[in-house]
Scaffold this active site. Structure first.
Site, short mmCIF file in Angstrom:
data_model
loop_
_atom_site.label_atom_id
_atom_site.label_comp_id
_atom_site.label_asym_id
_atom_site.label_seq_id
_atom_site.Cartn_x
_atom_site.Cartn_y
_atom_site.Cartn_z
CG ASP A 168 -7.31 -2.82 -11.66
OD1 ASP A 168 -6.34 -3.52 -12.00
OD2 ASP A 168 -8.48 -3.21 -11.73
CE LYS A 172 -9.64 -6.50 -13.48
NZ LYS A 172 -9.54 -5.33 -12.61
CB CYS A 223 -12.24 1.18 -4.79
SG CYS A 223 -10.51 1.18 -5.35
CD GLU A 249 -10.74 -1.67 -14.70
OE1 GLU A 249 -11.36 -2.66 -14.31
OE2 GLU A 249 -10.27 -0.80 -13.92
CB SER A 295 -12.56 1.77 -13.50
OG SER A 295 -12.82 1.83 -12.12
#
Length: 579
Positions: A101, A144, A214, A466, A492
């Site tokens: 992402d 995901k 993240c 997102e 997000s």
């Protein structure tokens, strides 16, 4: 305890002819003279004769050099293989996909993000079902991966454990912690002339120092915490650094745990009950987790045959406070929670307060209460990551489900309280994320605007992108409290500000969001849980009559298949609900 689903697929029978208790699926695949060819295929990949009497455990790795979130997972998978083999099973490692992402955000490529959840679930189910594996360890690192892995485990209903790849350590720029969201917000600051090219380059070069997901309470850490609370990961799996001895041991132990589950015939749907999903929602709420948890938990519950709705988040949120001061709306990165003891003391606090179901079974073979029996419900003195019940970040849940004439099927907001609780402004309407982002960076968005981004729903995008780029640019320009953003797309876990997504029905199918015009007044009230387009019922009906459905953006390939099969965001945006 909720009733277990009676639904079964071809890959979920409790027993087969000729199968032993610990080899219910591999036995029919490999045993007997007529299966000699199957055994012959396995000798070259490392089987010895004695291995054919053992439980076969698939180790599903999401390793890839596509993203730092997953670049280390090949090593973690090998530890799980060791754990399976040491416990008396026989492991077979295989791979599935991942996407990033963080790289694709704000581009056409981001439309594949949610699609990848379904591809991951489908591919793991395909390999395990096809190859007659008796159990599963699935290791995921990016957003995901996690729901995709758990959805596959739930569909198959064979003993399984999910392992989180672990959080990244924060980067450091000018003495402060930075991460990927810092870069997105720096883009907004740069567009506002607040930082120089060299400052933007400096944040960009230091934000991602190595492997791991993240670093805030974004979607990856949110879903890892939710899955642990659900009972499908080993204790504290969600709160470990990606590169650490603890994470290596977690992977080894997960391999052994699956063998134990096979021997005890404990299946995922024995664990993934309605009460277990309520535990997951409670922990996500206490941690201030991502809005994506709503979408993914509903999808995971569907795979497990459990009834869960967006309204369950409202019900649980009314009694559960936000206790964690974590990014994006808070001040700390995930590693700070790791350093003070992880999620277990928080879960013990919630259990002691009567907010968790302690009798839910977990992948340890024990209940939540039994797992937490020796855990103290306290964190070290002086820490500022987790607050007490007497001083919460927010006294009730931050995941706010809104209804109204703009969202008759519901919408999802993340309201920390810092953004305010009400907003009324004029609509600035954009067909797609790119047009909105261009206007934001050109400083065409002003105080009091409600940015409307439509055509980004599961069917319309397709893929429900997102909106981290627009929300971060708004925050970077200092407009976080002065501008609202609403969309039928997603956000997000790094997004914050006055933002509302998952608006259903989506614009592509004629939802009211498709009928908004430039300059309309939109009112949002998080306390009343309402969002409204301030026009008459007659005007709304007239606009509906005049509306025509746009042509689909894709008519071939995976995005077209997804758009054809997917249900609404309020129902999890899954692709197997209407088959």
């Amino acid at each position: 305890m909720a009733k277990k689903s009676s639904k079964k697929t071809s890959s979920t029978p409790r027993s087969k002819a000729g199968a032993t208790a610990h080899r219910q699926f591999s036995g029919p695949m490999l045993d007997g003279p007529d299966r000699a060819a199957s055994r012959a295929m396995l000798y070259p990949v490392g089987f010895e004769k004695e291995d054919f009497a053992k439980s076969i455990v698939g180790v599903a790795s999401t390793w890839s050099m596509v993203t730092p979130c997953n670049m280390h997972i090949d090593g973690l998978a090998k530890e799980s293989v060791k754990g399976v083999n040491a416990a008396g099973g026989k492991a077979i490692e295989f791979n599935t996909i991942t996407i990033s992402d963080g790289i694709s955000m704000g581009t056409e490529g981001m439309k594949y993000s949610l699609v990848s959840r379904e591809v991951i679930a489908d591919s793991i189910e395909t390999v395990v079902g096809c190859e007659g594996m008796d159990g599963i360890v699935a290791i995921g690192g990016c957003d995901k991966n996690m729901p995709g892995c758990v959805m596959a485990i739930a569909r198959l209903n064979r003993p399984g454990v999910f392992v989180y790849g672990g959080t990244i350590r924060p980067g450091c720029h000018d003495g402060r912690d930075v991460d990927i969201v810092s870069v997105f917000e720096a883009i907004g600051q740069h567009s506002a002339g607040q930082i120089s090219d060299s400052e933007l380059d400096g944040v960009t070069a230091t934000a991602i120092p190595g492997p791991g997901s993240c670093g805030g309470m974004y979607t990856a850490n949110t879903m890892a915490s939710a899955i642990e609370a659900l009972g499908m990961s080993l204790p504290n799996s969600s709160a470990q650094a990606a590169v650490s001895d603890e994470k290596l041991m977690d992977c080894f132990d997960a391999g052994a745990a699956v063998v134990n589950l096979i021997q005890k015939n404990i299946r995922p749907r024995d664990i993934m009950t309605r009460k277990a999903f309520e535990n997951a929602i409670t922990v996500v709420t206490a941690l201030g987790g991502s809005t994506n948890a709503v979408l993914h938990l509903i999808a995971m519950a569907h795979a497990a045959g459990v009834s869960l709705s967006i309204d369950d988040f409202t019900r649980i949120g009314k009694k559960t406070p936000v206790l964690a001061d974590l990014k994006p709306s808070g001040q700390h990165v995930m590693m700070k929670l790791v350093e003070i003891g992880g999620t277990l003391p928080l879960m013990r606090m919630l259990l002691d307060k009567g907010l968790l179901h302690g009798d839910c079974l977990t992948v340890t073979g024990q209940t939540v209460a039994e797992n937490l029996k020796r855990v103290k419900p306290v964190y070290p003195k002086g820490q500022t990551v987790i607050r007490g019940f007497d001083n919460p970040i927010k006294k009730d849940g931050h995941l706010v489900i809104l209804y109204g004439n703009l969202a008759p099927g519901g919408a999802v907001a993340k309201i920390s309280g810092k953004e305010g609780l009400q907003f009324t402004g004029r609509a600035r309407v954009f067909e797609g994320e790119e047009k909105a982002m261009k206007a934001i960076l050109a400083r065409k968005i002003k105080k009091g605007d409600v940015i409307v981004i439509r055509g980004e729903g599961p069917k319309g995008g397709p893929g429900m992108r997102e909106m981290l780029g627009p929300t971060s640019a708004i925050m970077g320009q200092g407009l976080g409290k002065d501008v609202a953003l609403i969309t039928d797309g997603r956000f997000s876990g790094g997004s914050h500000g006055f933002v509302i997504g998952h608006i259903t029905p989506e614009a592509f199918v004629g939802g009211p969001l498709a009928l908004v015009k430039e300059g309309d007044t939109i009112s949002i009230d998080a306390e009343k849980r309402e969002m409204a387009l301030d026009i008459s019922k007659k005007e709304l009906a007239d606009r509906q009559k005049a509306w025509k459905q746009p042509k689909p953006n894709y008519t071939r390939g995976v995005l077209a298949k997804f758009a054809k099969l997917v249900n609404s965001a309020s129902e999890g945006a899954v692709t197997d609900a209407n088959l």
